[in-house]
Every structure is written in C-alpha cells, then in structure tokens.
Motif scaffolding. Structure first.
Motif, PDB file in Angstrom:
ATOM      1  N   ASN A  49      27.606  33.954  46.158  1.00 49.93           N
ATOM      2  CA  ASN A  49      27.788  34.782  47.341  1.00 49.93           C
ATOM      3  C   ASN A  49      28.953  35.732  47.080  1.00 49.93           C
ATOM      4  O   ASN A  49      29.591  35.668  46.033  1.00 49.93           O
ATOM      5  CB  ASN A  49      27.989  33.933  48.604  1.00 49.93           C
ATOM      6  N   TYR A  50      29.225  36.614  48.040  1.00 49.77           N
ATOM      7  CA  TYR A  50      30.289  37.596  47.846  1.00 49.77           C
ATOM      8  C   TYR A  50      31.636  36.918  47.598  1.00 49.77           C
ATOM      9  O   TYR A  50      32.420  37.360  46.774  1.00 49.77           O
ATOM     10  CB  TYR A  50      30.396  38.541  49.048  1.00 49.77           C
ATOM     11  N   ALA A  51      31.892  35.832  48.309  1.00 49.63           N
ATOM     12  CA  ALA A  51      33.171  35.132  48.169  1.00 49.63           C
ATOM     13  C   ALA A  51      33.331  34.525  46.773  1.00 49.63           C
ATOM     14  O   ALA A  51      34.408  34.608  46.175  1.00 49.63           O
ATOM     15  CB  ALA A  51      33.308  34.053  49.238  1.00 49.63           C
ATOM     16  N   SER A  52      32.270  33.944  46.239  1.00 43.73           N
ATOM     17  CA  SER A  52      32.378  33.324  44.917  1.00 43.73           C
ATOM     18  C   SER A  52      32.546  34.377  43.821  1.00 43.73           C
ATOM     19  O   SER A  52      33.315  34.183  42.880  1.00 43.73           O
ATOM     20  CB  SER A  52      31.167  32.434  44.630  1.00 43.73           C
ATOM     21  N   VAL A  53      31.863  35.499  43.962  1.00 47.17           N
ATOM     22  CA  VAL A  53      32.012  36.581  42.981  1.00 47.17           C
ATOM     23  C   VAL A  53      33.417  37.178  43.091  1.00 47.17           C
ATOM     24  O   VAL A  53      34.056  37.480  42.090  1.00 47.17           O
ATOM     25  CB  VAL A  53      30.926  37.661  43.163  1.00 47.17           C
ATOM     26  N   TYR A  54      33.915  37.316  44.315  1.00 50.98           N
ATOM     27  CA  TYR A  54      35.269  37.833  44.519  1.00 50.98           C
ATOM     28  C   TYR A  54      36.303  36.910  43.876  1.00 50.98           C
ATOM     29  O   TYR A  54      37.245  37.383  43.233  1.00 50.98           O
ATOM     30  CB  TYR A  54      35.554  38.004  46.014  1.00 50.98           C
ATOM     31  N   ARG A  55      36.132  35.594  44.029  1.00 48.14           N
ATOM     32  CA  ARG A  55      37.063  34.650  43.383  1.00 48.14           C
ATOM     33  C   ARG A  55      37.061  34.831  41.873  1.00 48.14           C
ATOM     34  O   ARG A  55      38.111  34.789  41.226  1.00 48.14           O
ATOM     35  CB  ARG A  55      36.699  33.209  43.761  1.00 48.14           C
ATOM     36  N   ASP A  56      35.876  35.041  41.303  1.00 43.61           N
ATOM     37  CA  ASP A  56      35.792  35.289  39.865  1.00 43.61           C
ATOM     38  C   ASP A  56      36.480  36.601  39.491  1.00 43.61           C
ATOM     39  O   ASP A  56      37.130  36.693  38.449  1.00 43.61           O
ATOM     40  CB  ASP A  56      34.334  35.304  39.401  1.00 43.61           C
ATOM     41  N   TYR A  57      36.358  37.607  40.356  1.00 48.95           N
ATOM     42  CA  TYR A  57      37.026  38.895  40.125  1.00 48.95           C
ATOM     43  C   TYR A  57      38.545  38.726  40.150  1.00 48.95           C
ATOM     44  O   TYR A  57      39.254  39.259  39.291  1.00 48.95           O
ATOM     45  CB  TYR A  57      36.589  39.910  41.181  1.00 48.95           C
ATOM     46  N   VAL A  58      39.047  37.979  41.132  1.00 49.21           N
ATOM     47  CA  VAL A  58      40.492  37.742  41.231  1.00 49.21           C
ATOM     48  C   VAL A  58      40.988  37.032  39.983  1.00 49.21           C
ATOM     49  O   VAL A  58      41.999  37.419  39.392  1.00 49.21           O
ATOM     50  CB  VAL A  58      40.829  36.927  42.504  1.00 49.21           C
ATOM     51  N   GLN A  59      40.262  36.007  39.552  1.00 45.03           N
ATOM     52  CA  GLN A  59      40.672  35.262  38.362  1.00 45.03           C
ATOM     53  C   GLN A  59      40.632  36.150  37.117  1.00 45.03           C
ATOM     54  O   GLN A  59      41.541  36.116  36.291  1.00 45.03           O
ATOM     55  CB  GLN A  59      39.785  34.030  38.165  1.00 45.03           C
ATOM     56  N   ALA A  60      39.592  36.952  36.985  1.00 45.49           N
ATOM     57  CA  ALA A  60      39.485  37.855  35.834  1.00 45.49           C
ATOM     58  C   ALA A  60      40.611  38.888  35.842  1.00 45.49           C
ATOM     59  O   ALA A  60      41.167  39.215  34.786  1.00 45.49           O
ATOM     60  CB  ALA A  60      38.127  38.555  35.837  1.00 45.49           C
ATOM     61  N   SER A  61      40.959  39.387  37.022  1.00 47.59           N
ATOM     62  CA  SER A  61      42.060  40.359  37.128  1.00 47.59           C
ATOM     63  C   SER A  61      43.386  39.725  36.734  1.00 47.59           C
ATOM     64  O   SER A  61      44.204  40.336  36.041  1.00 47.59           O
ATOM     65  CB  SER A  61      42.154  40.911  38.552  1.00 47.59           C
ATOM     66  N   LYS A  62      43.609  38.495  37.186  1.00 45.12           N
ATOM     67  CA  LYS A  62      44.852  37.802  36.827  1.00 45.12           C
ATOM     68  C   LYS A  62      44.902  37.509  35.335  1.00 45.12           C
ATOM     69  O   LYS A  62      45.958  37.607  34.712  1.00 45.12           O
ATOM     70  CB  LYS A  62      44.995  36.513  37.635  1.00 45.12           C
ATOM     71  N   ASP A  63      43.765  37.143  34.759  1.00 38.99           N
ATOM     72  CA  ASP A  63      43.719  36.889  33.316  1.00 38.99           C
ATOM     73  C   ASP A  63      43.988  38.166  32.525  1.00 38.99           C
ATOM     74  O   ASP A  63      44.641  38.138  31.488  1.00 38.99           O
ATOM     75  CB  ASP A  63      42.352  36.322  32.903  1.00 38.99           C
ATOM     76  N   LYS A  64      43.487  39.285  33.027  1.00 38.73           N
ATOM     77  CA  LYS A  64      43.615  40.551  32.310  1.00 38.73           C
ATOM     78  C   LYS A  64      44.992  41.187  32.483  1.00 38.73           C
ATOM     79  O   LYS A  64      45.575  41.684  31.529  1.00 38.73           O
ATOM     80  CB  LYS A  64      42.535  41.519  32.809  1.00 38.73           C
TER      81      LYS A  64
END
Length: 117
Positions: A49-64
């Motif tokens: 869902n949008y929330a789960s994809v957003y969580r992945d985006y936040v994690q990817a941004s923090k990793d990057k």
C-alpha cells in the motif's frame, strides 16, 4: 515544523525510486484495452500500500543520504507518485493470483526483459 519544498530534485528522486521499485516488485497488467491509447499499467501486489512503499522510500533515502536528510511527508509522496507515475497501481484482491501464478508471471516478465537486451 520543517517543511521540504518539492522541487525538481525531490520529484526526480521520488520518480527514480518508484521506477526502481516497480522494476523489482511490479507485475505487468494482465490485459489492456488496445482500442484506446493507454499506457501499460504495472501492478504492485495486494500486500503493498502507499504507506508500505513510503516506508521503503524513507529507508532508502536514509541509506542513500544519511539520517540527517529531510524527507517529504507521506501525503506529498503519494501526490508526487500519482502525478508522475499514475501507471503504477496496486492490484485489487480480485486480480490477485496464487503464488504459483505470480511466479510464472514474474518468470515471463524476466524473460521478456532479457530478450530486449
């Protein structure tokens, strides 16, 4: 409260994340209306869902960029997604396939991608 301005750089970052995400998790639409000019739709499984994809985006941004990065809100992320990639949608439960069928569909997608190269 700190606001993040959605400029070209932020929109491009979200777009590239979603393109990579659909290449990893997306499944092509089982059918299209060829009488109409339409873009092919790529579906994410019903478990997303949008929330789960957003969580992945936040994690990817923090990793990057590290933990100090300022990240857009979930609603802004969703609005950018809908504006830039309306063809990336969630599969409805009635279209959801069993695990065997999904694996076969992913194999077909993998083979067609490698035939293009």
């Amino acid at each position: 409260m700190k606001h993040v301005e959605v400029n070209y750089s932020v929109a491009c970052d979200v777009f590239m994340f979603l393109k990579n995400y659909l290449n990893i998790h997306g499944m092509p639409s089982p059918g299209r209306h060829f009488k109409e000019l339409s873009m092919p739709i790529v579906f994410l499984p019903t478990s997303y869902n949008y929330a789960s994809v957003y969580r992945d985006y936040v994690q990817a941004s923090k990793d990057k960029y590290g933990n100090d990065v300022r990240i857009i809100t979930e609603s802004t992320f969703t609005n950018v997604w809908k504006a830039l990639l309306p063809s990336l949608q969630f599969m409805s439960p009635k279209l959801d396939l069993c695990e065997t069928c999904e694996m076969m569909k992913m194999d077909i997608q993998y083979i067609t991608q490698h035939e293009k190269n």
